[in-house]
Design a protein around this motif. Structure first.
Motif, mmCIF file in Angstrom:
data_model
loop_
_atom_site.group_PDB
_atom_site.id
_atom_site.type_symbol
_atom_site.label_atom_id
_atom_site.label_comp_id
_atom_site.label_asym_id
_atom_site.label_seq_id
_atom_site.Cartn_x
_atom_site.Cartn_y
_atom_site.Cartn_z
ATOM 1 N N ALA A 101 9.115 2.646 1.403
ATOM 2 C CA ALA A 101 7.949 3.415 0.925
ATOM 3 C C ALA A 101 7.147 3.755 2.021
ATOM 4 C CB ALA A 101 7.355 2.438 -0.013
ATOM 5 N N MET A 102 7.068 2.914 2.952
ATOM 6 C CA MET A 102 6.451 3.228 4.179
ATOM 7 C C MET A 102 6.947 4.422 4.795
ATOM 8 S SD MET A 102 5.205 -0.265 6.216
ATOM 9 C CE MET A 102 6.443 -1.472 5.596
ATOM 10 N N LEU A 103 8.385 4.520 4.954
ATOM 11 C CA LEU A 103 8.938 5.839 5.497
ATOM 12 C C LEU A 103 8.749 7.097 4.475
ATOM 13 C CD1 LEU A 103 12.356 4.263 6.455
ATOM 14 C CD2 LEU A 103 10.448 5.225 8.115
ATOM 15 N N ALA A 104 8.741 6.830 3.202
ATOM 16 C CA ALA A 104 8.661 7.831 2.308
ATOM 17 C C ALA A 104 7.146 8.656 2.259
ATOM 18 C CB ALA A 104 8.956 7.179 0.843
ATOM 19 N N ALA A 105 6.204 7.659 2.374
ATOM 20 C CA ALA A 105 5.004 8.079 2.477
ATOM 21 C C ALA A 105 4.495 8.964 3.643
ATOM 22 C CB ALA A 105 3.853 6.851 2.241
ATOM 23 N N ALA A 106 5.058 8.573 4.817
ATOM 24 C CA ALA A 106 4.917 9.064 6.050
ATOM 25 C C ALA A 106 5.709 10.457 5.941
ATOM 26 C CB ALA A 106 5.547 8.367 7.235
ATOM 27 N N GLY A 107 6.877 10.485 5.404
ATOM 28 C CA GLY A 107 7.672 11.698 5.359
ATOM 29 C C GLY A 107 6.862 12.576 4.273
ATOM 30 N N MET A 108 6.342 12.123 3.213
ATOM 31 C CA MET A 108 5.523 12.816 2.084
ATOM 32 C C MET A 108 4.296 13.576 2.977
ATOM 33 S SD MET A 108 5.614 10.766 -1.286
ATOM 34 C CE MET A 108 7.176 10.649 -1.917
ATOM 35 N N CYS A 109 3.599 12.885 3.884
ATOM 36 C CA CYS A 109 2.520 13.384 4.433
ATOM 37 C C CYS A 109 2.800 14.287 5.702
ATOM 38 C CB CYS A 109 1.767 12.012 5.147
ATOM 39 S SG CYS A 109 0.283 12.548 5.992
ATOM 40 N N ALA A 110 3.955 14.302 6.209
ATOM 41 C CA ALA A 110 4.235 14.964 7.308
ATOM 42 C C ALA A 110 5.001 16.277 6.501
ATOM 43 C CB ALA A 110 5.353 14.449 8.106
ATOM 44 N N VAL A 133 0.805 -1.248 -0.159
ATOM 45 C CA VAL A 133 -0.076 0.049 0.184
ATOM 46 C C VAL A 133 0.793 1.382 -0.004
ATOM 47 C CG1 VAL A 133 -1.649 1.302 1.208
ATOM 48 C CG2 VAL A 133 -1.818 -1.122 1.240
ATOM 49 N N ALA A 134 2.005 1.188 0.903
ATOM 50 C CA ALA A 134 2.919 2.364 0.820
ATOM 51 C C ALA A 134 3.425 2.743 -0.387
ATOM 52 C CB ALA A 134 4.044 2.271 2.016
ATOM 53 N N MET A 135 3.980 1.592 -1.359
ATOM 54 C CA MET A 135 4.659 1.635 -2.579
ATOM 55 C C MET A 135 3.426 2.264 -3.688
ATOM 56 S SD MET A 135 6.758 -1.735 -3.223
ATOM 57 C CE MET A 135 6.203 -2.653 -2.532
ATOM 58 N N MET A 136 2.434 1.917 -3.410
ATOM 59 C CA MET A 136 1.071 2.660 -4.254
ATOM 60 C C MET A 136 1.187 4.133 -4.001
ATOM 61 S SD MET A 136 -1.664 -0.320 -5.121
ATOM 62 C CE MET A 136 -1.802 -0.967 -3.456
ATOM 63 N N ALA A 137 0.822 4.299 -2.610
ATOM 64 C CA ALA A 137 0.796 5.637 -2.016
ATOM 65 C C ALA A 137 2.042 6.471 -2.474
ATOM 66 C CB ALA A 137 0.690 5.623 -0.540
ATOM 67 N N THR A 138 3.301 6.133 -2.524
ATOM 68 C CA THR A 138 4.157 7.067 -2.889
ATOM 69 C C THR A 138 3.897 7.538 -4.554
ATOM 70 O OG1 THR A 138 5.756 5.109 -3.179
ATOM 71 C CG2 THR A 138 5.985 6.430 -1.199
ATOM 72 N N LEU A 139 3.499 6.615 -4.932
ATOM 73 C CA LEU A 139 3.408 6.933 -6.495
ATOM 74 C C LEU A 139 2.219 7.850 -6.727
ATOM 75 C CD1 LEU A 139 3.940 3.614 -8.450
ATOM 76 C CD2 LEU A 139 5.354 5.577 -8.528
ATOM 77 N N GLY A 140 1.152 7.591 -5.886
ATOM 78 C CA GLY A 140 0.033 8.398 -5.723
ATOM 79 C C GLY A 140 0.357 9.812 -5.380
ATOM 80 N N TYR A 141 1.225 10.000 -4.411
ATOM 81 C CA TYR A 141 1.533 11.515 -3.865
ATOM 82 C C TYR A 141 2.011 12.016 -5.300
ATOM 83 C CZ TYR A 141 1.070 11.866 1.160
ATOM 84 O OH TYR A 141 0.323 11.908 2.123
#
Length: 177
Positions: free
Chosen positions: A153-162, A45-53
Motif C-alpha cells: 500500500a505504501m508503494l501504491a499510494a506513492a504511485g497513485m500520487c505520482a 495509513v497507506a492502506m487507508m490512503a489507497t482506498l481513499g484515492y
C-alpha cells in the motif's frame, strides 16, 4: 538477537528478511521495535490512503452536490471547507494522542522516542471485531500479512500520487472509468 529484527514477524518468501539499507543491522531491540512501529503505522495509513484515492474519486459527496465529480485526489483537500476538515483533523490528532499514550514513554520519564517495555509494535489494543488471533504463531502470521499489505500500500499510494501529478488525471480516469 540471533534472528533478524529480533525475530519480529515480517519476513516472507521470496525476499525473506529484506533490509537493503541496513537500518536494523546491529540495532538494539528498542530501535528495531521503533522502526517496526513506524512501518506498521505507515502501512496502515497507506492502506487507508489507497482506498481513499479510489473512493474519493468515484463516490458522490455533499461537497460536489452528490455528483461524481472526477477530480484528482491530490486536489480534493484544498476544495473542502475548513469547517468540514477541522473535525476530521481533530479526530486524527486525538487518535494519535491515544496511540502515543499506549505505546510510547512520556517525554521526561525516559529517553525520547522510546517505546514502553511491555508494548508490542502496532498493538494499540483496538480490535472491535475480535480478529486478533490468540496464539503466537497465528498472530505472527497475521502481522506478517498486515506488514506486507502495508508495504504494498505504501508503494501504491506513492504511485497513485505520482501518477496524478504527472498527467493530471485521476486513477480511475486512467483506467477508463
Amino acid at each position: 538477537a540471533a534472528l533478524p529484527c529480533y525475530g519480529l514477524p515480517g519476513a516472507i518468501a521470496p525476499l525473506g528478511f529484506f533490509d537493503p539499507l541496513g537500518f536494523s543491522k546491529d540495532a538494539e531491540l528498542g530501535a528495531v521495535k521503533r522502526l517496526r512501529e513506524a512501518e506498521i503505522m505507515h502501512g496502515r495509513v497507506a492502506m487507508m490512503a489507497t482506498l481513499g484515492y479510489i473512493i474519493g474519486e468515484s463516490t458522490p459527496t455533499i461537497t460536489y452536490g452528490m455528483d461524481i465529480h472526477h477530480t484528482i485526489a491530490n486536489n480534493q483537500i484544498p476544495e473542502i471547507a475548513g469547517t468540514v476538515l477541522f473535525p476530521f483533523f481533530l479526530a486524527i490528532n486525538i487518535s494519535e494522542a491515544v496511540r502515543a499514550s499506549i505505546g510510547w514513554v512520556e517525554p521526561g520519564l525516559g529517553p525520547l522516542f522510546t517505546l514502553r517495555e511491555n508494548y508490542y509494535p502496532g498493538d494499540i489494543r483496538f480490535d472491535p471485531f475480535g480478529l486478533k488471533p490468540q496464539g503466537a504463531a497465528e498472530f505472527d502470521n497475521m502481522q506478517t500479512k498486515e506488514l506486507n499489505n502495508g508495504r504494498l500500500a505504501m508503494l501504491a499510494a506513492a504511485g497513485m500520487c505520482a501518477q496524478e501529478q504527472v498527467n493530471g488525471q485521476g486513477i480511475l480516469e486512467n483506467l477508463g472509468f
